[in-house]
Scaffold this motif. Structure first.
Motif, short mmCIF file in Angstrom:
data_model
loop_
_atom_site.label_atom_id
_atom_site.label_comp_id
_atom_site.label_asym_id
_atom_site.label_seq_id
_atom_site.Cartn_x
_atom_site.Cartn_y
_atom_site.Cartn_z
N LEU A 1 0.81 -1.21 0.00
CA LEU A 1 0.00 0.00 0.00
C LEU A 1 0.85 1.27 0.00
O LEU A 1 0.52 2.26 -0.68
CB LEU A 1 -0.91 0.01 1.24
CG LEU A 1 -2.02 -1.03 1.31
CD1 LEU A 1 -2.69 -0.97 2.67
CD2 LEU A 1 -3.03 -0.82 0.20
N LEU A 2 1.94 1.25 0.75
CA LEU A 2 2.69 2.48 1.05
C LEU A 2 4.12 2.48 0.55
O LEU A 2 4.78 3.53 0.60
CB LEU A 2 2.70 2.70 2.58
CG LEU A 2 1.33 2.73 3.25
CD1 LEU A 2 1.49 2.66 4.76
CD2 LEU A 2 0.57 3.99 2.85
N GLY A 3 4.60 1.34 0.08
CA GLY A 3 6.01 1.24 -0.29
C GLY A 3 6.85 0.87 0.91
O GLY A 3 6.34 0.76 2.04
N PRO A 4 8.17 0.65 0.71
CA PRO A 4 9.05 0.27 1.82
C PRO A 4 9.09 1.36 2.89
O PRO A 4 8.86 2.55 2.62
CB PRO A 4 10.41 0.10 1.15
CG PRO A 4 10.13 -0.06 -0.31
CD PRO A 4 8.88 0.74 -0.58
N GLU A 5 9.43 0.92 4.10
CA GLU A 5 9.58 1.87 5.20
C GLU A 5 10.78 2.77 4.94
O GLU A 5 11.78 2.36 4.37
CB GLU A 5 9.80 1.12 6.53
CG GLU A 5 8.67 0.20 6.93
CD GLU A 5 8.82 -1.21 6.39
OE1 GLU A 5 9.58 -1.38 5.41
OE2 GLU A 5 8.21 -2.13 6.95
N THR A 6 10.65 4.04 5.33
CA THR A 6 11.78 4.96 5.23
C THR A 6 12.68 4.79 6.43
O THR A 6 12.23 4.43 7.51
CB THR A 6 11.29 6.42 5.16
OG1 THR A 6 10.50 6.69 6.33
CG2 THR A 6 10.43 6.62 3.92
N ARG A 7 13.96 5.02 6.24
CA ARG A 7 14.93 4.84 7.34
C ARG A 7 15.74 6.10 7.53
O ARG A 7 15.92 6.88 6.64
CB ARG A 7 15.86 3.66 7.03
CG ARG A 7 15.11 2.34 6.91
CD ARG A 7 16.07 1.17 6.79
NE ARG A 7 15.34 -0.08 6.62
CZ ARG A 7 14.84 -0.81 7.61
NH1 ARG A 7 14.98 -0.39 8.86
NH2 ARG A 7 14.21 -1.92 7.39
#
Length: 390
Positions: free
Chosen positions: A384-390
């Motif tokens: 839904l949102l793409g990979p998590e940002t880090r």
């Protein structure tokens, strides 16, 4: 009280062949599985003879090509077979799902020579398979596995320990993910390991709260030599193969969950119609009627969700997100339905004289195996949102 045969589901099946197949499975469940289910689960017995029967009936290779001994069935039909078997006894339904999972790597990524040499025995030769990915220190973080395969002449030497292996110690073959390169997902390769390979051993089965008839063990590889001919796919491709297998395997778990929930619902409905309190059947009380209606809705919605994902898979379209949703929804629903079934039966539901307490214990593991439901939520969110940002 003995286990009851869950009623036949009103299915919309596309062909006469599919209808005949489900009728066969319902008959096997009624005659061969249900009468012994409670006793064998209590005793922790794995029904190997039954799996031989299922193999002879062509039920261990349903979604694979007939050219190799499979059944040429779409996942839409195969999963309904799994549901039917799980409704009779989860050890059987989940066992068929795990066997299908263990066979996937060779069927989808093996060479023509490998398929010709091994698939007929795996699909219709009475064999039972196991899938080795998780380890004592790498469960959800499967890419951190430590089992290693090192080249040795024209073969490989495998050392390490796998954990939570369904059919560990009884399997005829193991699909094993081992590290052949550096750290991370790209250093993993898939292998087909015979169950009688020298240096392969299984620890005593885990002492589980449910699913006691299905052995779950650690599997040890101590200098197990594997010829390169049993490497599946290219070096470094193993993790991608493992994830692809799990995408389909999660649909099997979803179907199992619907089967268990359906069996619990049937037992609750039957009890509600015969149990009397305050001079009338408890099924007359609105609070209980609403509870049963919610239980039935969870069962039907779960089946609809796993079938929708299966149809995407059968059409060759992306289905990873839908598979994660089906696994998440169906197993959470099974946990709620079995909990409610115990409540409907009251004190009787808490006793081993009725099967709903077993269904409750079995439903719990389905929220954990083949990716916990927390992992399923991560998969869905990434789509839904793409990979998590880090």
């Amino acid at each position: 009280m003995t286990d009851r045969v869950p009623p036949v589901v009103d299915r919309l099946l596309p062909t006469d062949e599919a209808r005949d197949l489900l009728a066969l499975v319902e008959d096997i469940a009624r005659r061969e599985i249900v009468p012994q289910a409670a006793e064998e689960e209590d005793a922790g017995r794995f029904p190997r003879e039954l799996f031989t029967l299922l193999s002879e009936a062509g039920l261990l290779g349903l979604p694979y090509p007939s050219a190799y001994g499979g059944g040429d069935q779409p996942y839409e039909i195969y999963l309904q077979v799994v549901e039917e078997l799980a409704a009779a006894r989860l050890t059987v339904g989940l066992g068929v799902s795990v066997h299908t999972l263990a066979t996937y790597a060779l069927a989808a990524h093996g060479t023509e020579e490998q398929r010709t040499a091994h698939l007929p025995a795996m699909l219709g030769g009475g064999q039972v398979g196991a899938y080795c990915l998780s380890e004592p220190t790498s469960g959800s973080d499967a890419a951190a596995l430590r089992t290693r395969a090192v080249r040795d002449g024209d073969g490989w030497i495998v050392d390490g320990t796998k954990a939570w292996t369904t059919h560990g110690g009884i399997a005829d073959f193991y699909t094993v993910m081992a590290r052949t390169g550096g750290e991370g997902a790209r250093g993993i390769t898939a292998f087909l390991v015979p169950g009688d390979a020298e240096g392969l051993s299984a620890a005593p089965p885990e002492r589980k709260m449910g699913l006691k008839g299905s052995p779950t063990t650690q599997v040890h590889f101590d200098g197990v030599r594997i010829p390169d001919a049993l490497r599946i796919g290219e070096e470094g491709q193993g993790f991608a193969i493992a994830l692809a297998a799990l995408d389909s395997g999660r649909l099997g778990v979803a179907a199992c969950a619907v089967g268990v929930a359906r069996a619990a619902l049937d037992e609750a409905v039957a009890h509600a119609t015969v149990r009397r309190q305050f001079g009338r059947p408890i099924a007359d009380f609105q609070g209980l009627r609403f509870l049963l209606a919610d239980m039935a809705t969870r069962v039907e919605s779960g089946r609809a969700l796993y079938l929708a994902a299966a149809r995407l898979r059968d059409a060759g379209r992306p289905f990873v997100r839908q598979a994660a949703m089906a696994k998440l929804h169906c197993t959470d629903a099974a946990m709620q339905v079995t909990t409610d079934a115990v409540q409907v039966l009251g004190g009787y539901g808490y006793t081993a004289d009725f099967p709903v307490e077993r269904y409750l214990r079995e439903a719990k593991v389905l929220q954990i195996v083949e990716g916990t439901n927390q992992i399923q939520r991560m998969v869905i969110a990434r789509h839904l949102l793409g990979p998590e940002t880090r």
